[in-house]
Design a protein around this motif. Structure first.
Motif, PDB file in Angstrom:
ATOM      1  N   LEU A 276       0.833  -1.197   0.000  1.00 21.84           N
ATOM      2  CA  LEU A 276       0.000   0.000   0.000  1.00 21.84           C
ATOM      3  C   LEU A 276       0.868   1.248   0.000  1.00 21.84           C
ATOM      4  CD1 LEU A 276      -2.616  -0.863   2.810  1.00 21.84           C
ATOM      5  CD2 LEU A 276      -2.713  -1.450   0.368  1.00 21.84           C
ATOM      6  N   VAL A 277       0.366   2.296  -0.646  1.00 20.58           N
ATOM      7  CA  VAL A 277       0.945   3.637  -0.546  1.00 20.58           C
ATOM      8  C   VAL A 277      -0.143   4.548   0.006  1.00 20.58           C
ATOM      9  CG1 VAL A 277       2.008   5.569  -1.755  1.00 20.58           C
ATOM     10  CG2 VAL A 277       2.475   3.218  -2.509  1.00 20.58           C
ATOM     11  N   LEU A 278       0.158   5.240   1.101  1.00 18.50           N
ATOM     12  CA  LEU A 278      -0.828   6.061   1.796  1.00 18.50           C
ATOM     13  C   LEU A 278      -0.398   7.518   1.820  1.00 18.50           C
ATOM     14  CD1 LEU A 278      -1.347   3.810   4.963  1.00 18.50           C
ATOM     15  CD2 LEU A 278      -2.529   3.662   2.757  1.00 18.50           C
ATOM     16  N   GLU A 279      -1.369   8.403   1.667  1.00 21.72           N
ATOM     17  CA  GLU A 279      -1.153   9.835   1.883  1.00 21.72           C
ATOM     18  C   GLU A 279      -1.806  10.214   3.214  1.00 21.72           C
ATOM     19  OE1 GLU A 279      -2.840  11.910  -1.388  1.00 21.72           O
ATOM     20  OE2 GLU A 279      -1.442  11.083  -2.866  1.00 21.72           O
ATOM     21  N   HIS A 280      -1.077  10.952   4.048  1.00 22.96           N
ATOM     22  CA  HIS A 280      -1.557  11.303   5.383  1.00 22.96           C
ATOM     23  C   HIS A 280      -1.897  12.786   5.475  1.00 22.96           C
ATOM     24  CE1 HIS A 280      -0.453   7.437   7.337  1.00 22.96           C
ATOM     25  NE2 HIS A 280       0.434   7.393   6.345  1.00 22.96           N
ATOM     26  N   THR A 281      -2.807  13.113   6.381  1.00 27.16           N
ATOM     27  CA  THR A 281      -3.240  14.502   6.534  1.00 27.16           C
ATOM     28  C   THR A 281      -2.114  15.407   7.009  1.00 27.16           C
ATOM     29  OG1 THR A 281      -4.023  13.984   8.778  1.00 27.16           O
ATOM     30  CG2 THR A 281      -5.640  13.890   6.978  1.00 27.16           C
ATOM     31  N   GLY A 282      -1.097  14.833   7.646  1.00 22.18           N
ATOM     32  CA  GLY A 282       0.029  15.650   8.089  1.00 22.18           C
ATOM     33  C   GLY A 282       0.974  16.021   6.965  1.00 22.18           C
ATOM     34  N   GLY A 283       0.742  15.515   5.750  1.00 21.75           N
ATOM     35  CA  GLY A 283       1.587  15.850   4.599  1.00 21.75           C
ATOM     36  C   GLY A 283       2.559  14.759   4.217  1.00 21.75           C
ATOM     37  N   ALA A 284       2.754  13.770   5.078  1.00 21.73           N
ATOM     38  CA  ALA A 284       3.701  12.695   4.791  1.00 21.73           C
ATOM     39  C   ALA A 284       3.025  11.591   3.982  1.00 21.73           C
ATOM     40  CB  ALA A 284       4.257  12.122   6.088  1.00 21.73           C
ATOM     41  N   SER A 285       3.862  10.732   3.427  1.00 17.33           N
ATOM     42  CA  SER A 285       3.374   9.518   2.770  1.00 17.33           C
ATOM     43  C   SER A 285       3.999   8.318   3.465  1.00 17.33           C
ATOM     44  CB  SER A 285       3.736   9.512   1.286  1.00 17.33           C
ATOM     45  OG  SER A 285       5.149   9.483   1.132  1.00 17.33           O
ATOM     46  N   SER A 286       3.376   7.170   3.287  1.00 15.38           N
ATOM     47  CA  SER A 286       3.922   5.947   3.874  1.00 15.38           C
ATOM     48  C   SER A 286       3.682   4.777   2.935  1.00 15.38           C
ATOM     49  CB  SER A 286       3.296   5.663   5.240  1.00 15.38           C
ATOM     50  OG  SER A 286       1.897   5.419   5.132  1.00 15.38           O
ATOM     51  N   THR A 287       4.506   3.755   3.085  1.00 12.66           N
ATOM     52  CA  THR A 287       4.341   2.519   2.330  1.00 12.66           C
ATOM     53  C   THR A 287       4.244   1.361   3.318  1.00 12.66           C
ATOM     54  OG1 THR A 287       6.732   2.178   2.119  1.00 12.66           O
ATOM     55  CG2 THR A 287       5.628   3.400   0.356  1.00 12.66           C
ATOM     56  N   LEU A 288       3.367   0.413   3.000  1.00  7.88           N
ATOM     57  CA  LEU A 288       3.160  -0.755   3.848  1.00  7.88           C
ATOM     58  C   LEU A 288       3.297  -2.019   3.012  1.00  7.88           C
ATOM     59  CD1 LEU A 288       1.569   1.543   5.424  1.00  7.88           C
ATOM     60  CD2 LEU A 288       0.062  -0.272   6.219  1.00  7.88           C
ATOM     61  N   THR A 289       3.955  -3.016   3.566  1.00  7.88           N
ATOM     62  CA  THR A 289       3.985  -4.352   2.995  1.00  7.88           C
ATOM     63  C   THR A 289       3.458  -5.307   4.047  1.00  7.88           C
ATOM     64  OG1 THR A 289       5.882  -3.875   1.568  1.00  7.88           O
ATOM     65  CG2 THR A 289       5.429  -6.187   2.053  1.00  7.88           C
ATOM     66  N   LEU A 290       2.434  -6.082   3.660  1.00  5.85           N
ATOM     67  CA  LEU A 290       1.736  -6.955   4.601  1.00  5.85           C
ATOM     68  C   LEU A 290       1.664  -8.363   4.036  1.00  5.85           C
ATOM     69  CD1 LEU A 290      -1.329  -4.570   5.088  1.00  5.85           C
ATOM     70  CD2 LEU A 290       0.701  -4.662   6.553  1.00  5.85           C
ATOM     71  N   SER A 291       1.837  -9.360   4.897  1.00  2.53           N
ATOM     72  CA  SER A 291       1.686 -10.749   4.459  1.00  2.53           C
ATOM     73  C   SER A 291       1.427 -11.640   5.664  1.00  2.53           C
ATOM     74  CB  SER A 291       2.936 -11.237   3.726  1.00  2.53           C
ATOM     75  OG  SER A 291       2.802 -12.606   3.367  1.00  2.53           O
ATOM     76  N   LEU A 292       0.658 -12.699   5.431  1.00  3.88           N
ATOM     77  CA  LEU A 292       0.487 -13.769   6.414  1.00  3.88           C
ATOM     78  C   LEU A 292       1.148 -15.061   5.949  1.00  3.88           C
ATOM     79  CD1 LEU A 292      -3.262 -13.273   7.453  1.00  3.88           C
ATOM     80  CD2 LEU A 292      -1.232 -12.681   8.792  1.00  3.88           C
ATOM     81  N   SER A 293       1.807 -14.999   4.779  1.00  2.62           N
ATOM     82  CA  SER A 293       2.395 -16.207   4.182  1.00  2.62           C
ATOM     83  C   SER A 293       3.873 -16.010   3.891  1.00  2.62           C
ATOM     84  CB  SER A 293       1.653 -16.577   2.892  1.00  2.62           C
ATOM     85  OG  SER A 293       0.311 -16.878   3.163  1.00  2.62           O
ATOM     86  N   ALA A 294       4.540 -15.203   4.688  1.00  4.86           N
ATOM     87  CA  ALA A 294       5.973 -15.002   4.495  1.00  4.86           C
ATOM     88  C   ALA A 294       6.741 -16.257   4.912  1.00  4.86           C
ATOM     89  CB  ALA A 294       6.450 -13.807   5.321  1.00  4.86           C
ATOM     90  N   PRO A 295       7.903 -16.503   4.330  1.00  2.00           N
ATOM     91  CA  PRO A 295       8.740 -17.585   4.840  1.00  2.00           C
ATOM     92  C   PRO A 295       9.013 -17.339   6.331  1.00  2.00           C
ATOM     93  CG  PRO A 295       9.600 -16.736   2.770  1.00  2.00           C
ATOM     94  CD  PRO A 295       8.516 -15.807   3.189  1.00  2.00           C
ATOM     95  N   PRO A 296       8.940 -18.363   7.156  1.00  2.00           N
ATOM     96  CA  PRO A 296       9.135 -18.137   8.595  1.00  2.00           C
ATOM     97  C   PRO A 296      10.413 -17.389   8.935  1.00  2.00           C
ATOM     98  CG  PRO A 296       8.249 -20.328   8.221  1.00  2.00           C
ATOM     99  CD  PRO A 296       8.524 -19.752   6.861  1.00  2.00           C
ATOM    100  N   ALA A 297      11.478 -17.631   8.190  1.00  2.00           N
ATOM    101  CA  ALA A 297      12.741 -16.945   8.486  1.00  2.00           C
ATOM    102  C   ALA A 297      12.674 -15.456   8.174  1.00  2.00           C
ATOM    103  CB  ALA A 297      13.878 -17.584   7.698  1.00  2.00           C
ATOM    104  N   ALA A 298      11.695 -15.054   7.362  1.00  2.00           N
ATOM    105  CA  ALA A 298      11.574 -13.640   6.988  1.00  2.00           C
ATOM    106  C   ALA A 298      10.504 -12.920   7.785  1.00  2.00           C
ATOM    107  CB  ALA A 298      11.257 -13.534   5.497  1.00  2.00           C
ATOM    108  N   ALA A 299       9.806 -13.612   8.674  1.00  2.00           N
ATOM    109  CA  ALA A 299       8.694 -13.011   9.400  1.00  2.00           C
ATOM    110  C   ALA A 299       9.190 -11.965  10.397  1.00  2.00           C
ATOM    111  CB  ALA A 299       7.887 -14.083  10.116  1.00  2.00           C
TER     112      ALA A 299
END
Length: 291
Positions: free
Chosen positions: A203-226
């Protein structure tokens, strides 16, 4: 405060019930579940009463803690608020905006306190860090990843039907948003949402404070990468969200403290149902883009 527990699944057994049982300002009055035999087993384990009827439990308590799938939670939270019971809920508050809005409306109409358990917000070190960063101006951007191995390990949550259906966006997306929003401001717009490998979502988000953020989400990551991480960059430099030393039980006890304080003072908690509704609205916006 007499409090009842709605739910008997892994999260109820691992976190909710032990925390309620140990809390010195709560009377853990009973358990109701959709499987009566599971309610009896959990009640016996923690020395409390099993209820076969949810309304009978509501008649006997001042508040409820809910550890149920989000749509079931939303329906019962409305019923509990209508009975005048304070609400200690879990994230996400619901799986649709109308469901979440119904919870907020019921709580406001009944004038009951609500706290939603966004785990990171109730862990000591992250909570202090969030407050410190929220007080600093000039944040430019943030990047976060919450990578779980629920579906690639022996997690007790792997058989959860709603997690299978809704994926990481709805299960762990609320955790990331609960940290980003108090620092960067509410999400003004979900600028982009794309799918990655397996069940990953970006996800790429725009915030009311003027900043932006990026999110990476998963429930199926390799256990070593969790794992989870969040970095902020801005006029104050760069900083990383610290790991919390509290386990889930300690964090949930702190959420129960917050409910007690909100009920006593009448002051809404920052993680109340209204905040959880805004998280739900953002998740629904991202889900629409993914579709």
């Amino acid at each position: 405060m007499r409090i009842g527990l709605l739910g008997t699944g892994p999260w109820a057994r691992m976190v909710h019930a032990p925390a309620l049982h140990e809390h010195d300002r709560l009377d853990f009055a009973g358990v109701w579940g959709r499987r009566p035999e599971a309610a009896r087993e959990l009640a016996d384990r923690f020395g409390t009463r099993a209820y076969a009827d949810v309304d009978a439990l509501l008649d006997d308590v001042d508040a409820v803690a809910v550890a149920l799938p989000p749509s079931v939670q939303a329906e019962l939270a409305v019923r509990a608020a209508g009975a005048g019971r304070h609400l200690l809920l879990d994230k996400p508050i619901a799986l649709s905006v109308p469901e979440g809005r119904a919870v907020v409306t019921a709580a406001e109409k009944a004038q009951v306190a609500s706290v939603v358990f966004f785990t990171t917000r109730f862990q000591r070190e992250p909570a202090v860090w969030i407050a410190e960063q929220a007080a600093k101006p000039g944040w430019f951007t943030a990047r976060a990843h919450w990578l779980g191995a629920v579906f690639t390990s022996d997690s007790p949550f792997a058989d959860s039907p709603w997690r299978r259906e809704k994926g990481p966006l709805w299960d762990i997306g609320p955790h990331a948003l609960s940290v980003l929003v108090p620092v960067l401001g509410d999400v003004r717009r979900v600028a982009a949402a794309v799918r990655g490998p397996r069940d990953a979502v970006h996800l790429v988000l725009e915030h009311t404070g003027g900043a932006s953020s990026t999110l990476t989400l998963s429930l199926s990551a390799p256990p070593a990468a969790a794992g989870a991480a969040l970095e902020l960059r801005g006029e104050a430099g760069a900083t990383l969200l610290p790991a919390g030393s509290d386990d889930g039980v300690a964090a949930f006890r702190r959420a129960a403290d917050a409910l007690l304080d909100s009920a006593r003072t009448g002051t809404p908690h920052p993680c109340d149902a209204a905040f959880a509704l805004r998280v739900t609205e953002t998740l629904a916006e991202a889900e629409a883009l993914l579709a």
